[in-house]
Write an enzyme that holds these catalytic residues in place. Structure first.
Site, PDB file in Angstrom:
ATOM      1  N   HIS A   1      10.364   2.964   1.720  1.00 25.62           N
ATOM      2  CA  HIS A   1       9.041   2.735   2.326  1.00 25.62           C
ATOM      3  C   HIS A   1       8.327   4.076   2.501  1.00 25.62           C
ATOM      4  CE1 HIS A   1       9.698  -1.494   3.976  1.00 25.62           C
ATOM      5  NE2 HIS A   1      10.911  -1.161   3.565  1.00 25.62           N
ATOM      6  N   SER A   2       7.122   4.015   3.062  1.00 21.89           N
ATOM      7  CA  SER A   2       6.439   5.212   3.562  1.00 21.89           C
ATOM      8  C   SER A   2       5.541   4.750   4.709  1.00 21.89           C
ATOM      9  CB  SER A   2       5.602   5.867   2.457  1.00 21.89           C
ATOM     10  OG  SER A   2       4.454   5.101   2.147  1.00 21.89           O
ATOM     11  N   TYR A   3       5.119   5.614   5.597  1.00 25.48           N
ATOM     12  CA  TYR A   3       5.347   7.034   5.668  1.00 25.48           C
ATOM     13  C   TYR A   3       5.959   7.334   7.017  1.00 25.48           C
ATOM     14  CZ  TYR A   3       1.142   6.862   8.655  1.00 25.48           C
ATOM     15  OH  TYR A   3       0.262   6.548   9.663  1.00 25.48           O
TER      16      TYR A   3
ATOM     17  N   GLU B   1      11.776   6.115   4.992  1.00 25.48           N
ATOM     18  CA  GLU B   1      10.313   6.228   5.164  1.00 25.48           C
ATOM     19  C   GLU B   1       9.953   7.595   4.597  1.00 25.48           C
ATOM     20  OE1 GLU B   1       8.160   4.053   6.283  1.00 25.48           O
ATOM     21  OE2 GLU B   1       9.340   2.558   7.381  1.00 25.48           O
TER      22      GLU B   1
ATOM     23  N   ARG C   1       0.802  -1.235   0.000  1.00 25.28           N
ATOM     24  CA  ARG C   1       0.000   0.000   0.000  1.00 25.28           C
ATOM     25  C   ARG C   1       0.831   1.280   0.000  1.00 25.28           C
ATOM     26  NH1 ARG C   1      -2.887  -0.872   5.863  1.00 25.28           N
ATOM     27  NH2 ARG C   1      -1.085  -0.753   7.241  1.00 25.28           N
ATOM     28  N   GLU C   2       2.154   1.145   0.062  1.00 25.38           N
ATOM     29  CA  GLU C   2       3.032   2.323   0.132  1.00 25.38           C
ATOM     30  C   GLU C   2       3.375   2.788  -1.290  1.00 25.38           C
ATOM     31  OE1 GLU C   2       6.188   1.032   2.761  1.00 25.38           O
ATOM     32  OE2 GLU C   2       4.761   0.543   4.348  1.00 25.38           O
TER      33      GLU C   2
ATOM     34  N   ARG D   1      -1.325  -4.817   2.593  1.00 30.19           N
ATOM     35  CA  ARG D   1       0.089  -4.581   2.933  1.00 30.19           C
ATOM     36  C   ARG D   1       1.002  -5.762   2.577  1.00 30.19           C
ATOM     37  NH1 ARG D   1       3.538  -2.423   7.183  1.00 30.19           N
ATOM     38  NH2 ARG D   1       4.671  -4.089   8.231  1.00 30.19           N
TER      39      ARG D   1
ATOM     40  N   ASN E   1       8.744  -7.692   4.942  1.00 31.26           N
ATOM     41  CA  ASN E   1       9.785  -7.017   5.716  1.00 31.26           C
ATOM     42  C   ASN E   1       9.860  -7.514   7.158  1.00 31.26           C
ATOM     43  OD1 ASN E   1      11.935  -5.174   5.321  1.00 31.26           O
ATOM     44  ND2 ASN E   1      10.928  -3.722   6.681  1.00 31.26           N
ATOM     45  N   ARG E   2       9.258  -8.668   7.414  1.00 31.87           N
ATOM     46  CA  ARG E   2       9.468  -9.407   8.668  1.00 31.87           C
ATOM     47  C   ARG E   2       9.928 -10.826   8.346  1.00 31.87           C
ATOM     48  NH1 ARG E   2       8.264  -4.924   9.644  1.00 31.87           N
ATOM     49  NH2 ARG E   2       7.041  -4.035  11.360  1.00 31.87           N
TER      50      ARG E   2
ATOM     51  N   TYR F   1      10.515   1.802  16.335  1.00 33.43           N
ATOM     52  CA  TYR F   1      10.140   0.694  17.204  1.00 33.43           C
ATOM     53  C   TYR F   1      10.886  -0.546  16.725  1.00 33.43           C
ATOM     54  CZ  TYR F   1       6.909   0.762  13.246  1.00 33.43           C
ATOM     55  OH  TYR F   1       6.373   0.862  11.986  1.00 33.43           O
TER      56      TYR F   1
END
Length: 416
Positions: free
Chosen positions: A303-305, A377, A177-178, A233, A250-251, A355
């Site tokens: 990435h964003s945001y 980001e 969605r980015e 996502r 990205n995990r 985080y």
């Protein structure tokens, strides 16, 4: 009969598009432990789409929490917020209106455009045309296929050379969605090719180094956001063990995999996958970087945001061995970015700057030996979130180019 069948198929296709009428995005500002507990309890009791942070477990005191709330739960959420002392504001009054308003640069052209969000079909055509544009400066290589069978094509930018050159690898669109992210990769390729020969820095870069660009990493997810659900996502992989679809690419890298900041629940937006590199897209990229490890000197992922320039680590609070140098470069790049429109970025290691999040591509690349490993980001800080209007594509890409060129120039001078 055939016409009726066709209308039936069209109706099904239209019905499959997720709509967001009356849905809102809130920003919550927890300042007490009870606020954190309230937000986590809310996430357990109703379906909430976490925009920032990406998982309720990551909510802590004094960080902004952006959540997208379905219309069905708005009365409940409003009541809970009014009854608590939790400070909050509405960022987006009507999510569907924001989705529709994203295309604010006029009618979508039929052809590829650098100031519109292009569908995957347009991006794929663009990749083919760019690769034939200037064979002395650009070539393409398919590094594998996605879960749904789409080709993952890396564009290699750089002046042809008989000897192997050091390289930078950049990917866009890990999270579906980015949309501003793939828009930047397309912009970067355009700028690199069109300014080669006139811009001394770009000319020097492409003469001495290669830049590998993966325009869209999570192609299946990106295509799905254009056709079915704008807020998707993850990847689109399926396993018989669960009715939930996809994992967070990205995990899914083998860097502190599925420890902190990632979920083992297949229905979570931060699901780490069933094993490291269980997502074929992740394995394809990891294999490519491993194969080219001797030449890849920098890894950039877009990435964003949030307007951040992050570097390892995200899976641990420990500082990277190259922390001070990585910070110095990030701050220089952020300063270069700010010089154009005054956009402010915050630099630092992922875990402490936003985080903790395990399984990220930048941490994995760094641990593999790619020293200059960065996550951008992009805009904005939450007013539009993932729905950055098309009118902001050009300024966002222009300023980000300055930061990327700053990092590239530094890497070029500090090869290892």
């Amino acid at each position: 009969m055939r016409i009726l069948l066709l209308f039936g198929l069209v109706a099904v296709a239209v019905a499959d598009v997720t709509r967001f009428e009356g849905e809102k995005v809130f920003r919550l500002k927890p300042t007490l432990d009870e606020h954190v507990t309230l937000i986590k309890d809310l996430a357990k009791s109703i379906e909430v789409d976490f925009w920032k942070p990406e998982n309720p477990e990551l909510v802590t005191i004094d960080i902004d929490v952006d959540i997208h709330v379905p219309a069905l739960y708005l009365d409940l959420v409003n009541t809970i917020l009014q009854q608590s002392s939790l400070e909050h504001e509405v960022l987006i009054e009507d999510l569907q209106e924001a989705v529709d308003a994203q295309a604010d640069s006029g009618p979508t052209p039929r052809a590829h455009s650098y100031t519109n969000y292009n569908s995957w079909d347009k991006v794929q055509s663009w990749i083919a045309s760019m690769a034939s544009f200037n064979p002395n400066l650009i070539s393409k290589q398919v590094i594998g296929s996605t879960y749904e069978g789409r080709p993952m094509t890396v564009l290699k930018l750089g002046k042809k050379s008989s000897s192997t050159k050091p390289a930078i690898f950049m990917d866009c669109g890990i999270h579906a969605r980015e949309w501003i992210s793939p828009a930047f990769c397309q912009w970067f390729v355009k700028e690199a090719l069109s300014t080669y020969g006139s811009d001394s820095q770009m000319t020097s870069l492409l003469d001495q180094m290669d830049v590998f660009v993966l325009p869209v990493f999570n192609i299946d997810g990106y295509d799905y956001t254009h056709k079915s659900n704008r807020m998707w996502r993850k990847t689109r992989s399926r396993r018989s063990a669960s009715s939930c679809i996809g994992a967070d690419p990205n995990r899914n890298f083998d860097a502190g995999w599925c420890s902190m900041g990632a979920s083992s629940n297949p229905c979570s937006d931060t699901f780490c996958g069933y094993t490291p590199e269980s997502e074929i897209e992740v394995k394809n990229v990891a294999d490519f970087i491993r194969r080219n490890k001797s030449v890849i000197k920098a890894y950039l992922t877009i990435h964003s945001y949030s307007q951040l320039l992050l570097f390892p680590y995200s899976y641990t609070y420990a500082l990277a061995a190259d922390h001070s140098e990585l910070m110095k470069v990030a701050q220089g790049a952020s300063s270069a970015l700010r010089s154009l429109y005054g956009t402010r970025y915050t630099s630092g290691p992922g875990a402490t700057t936003i985080y903790p999040a395990a399984g990220g591509s930048d941490d994995w690349a760094y641990d593999l030996g790619v020293k200059y490993s960065y996550t951008f980001e992009l805009r904005d800080e939450g007013r539009y979130g993932f729905l950055l209007p098309e009118s902001q594509i050009k300024p966002t890409c222009e300023e980000t180019m300055l930061a990327v060129k700053y990092i590239a120039a530094y890497v070029q001078k500090n090869l290892y």
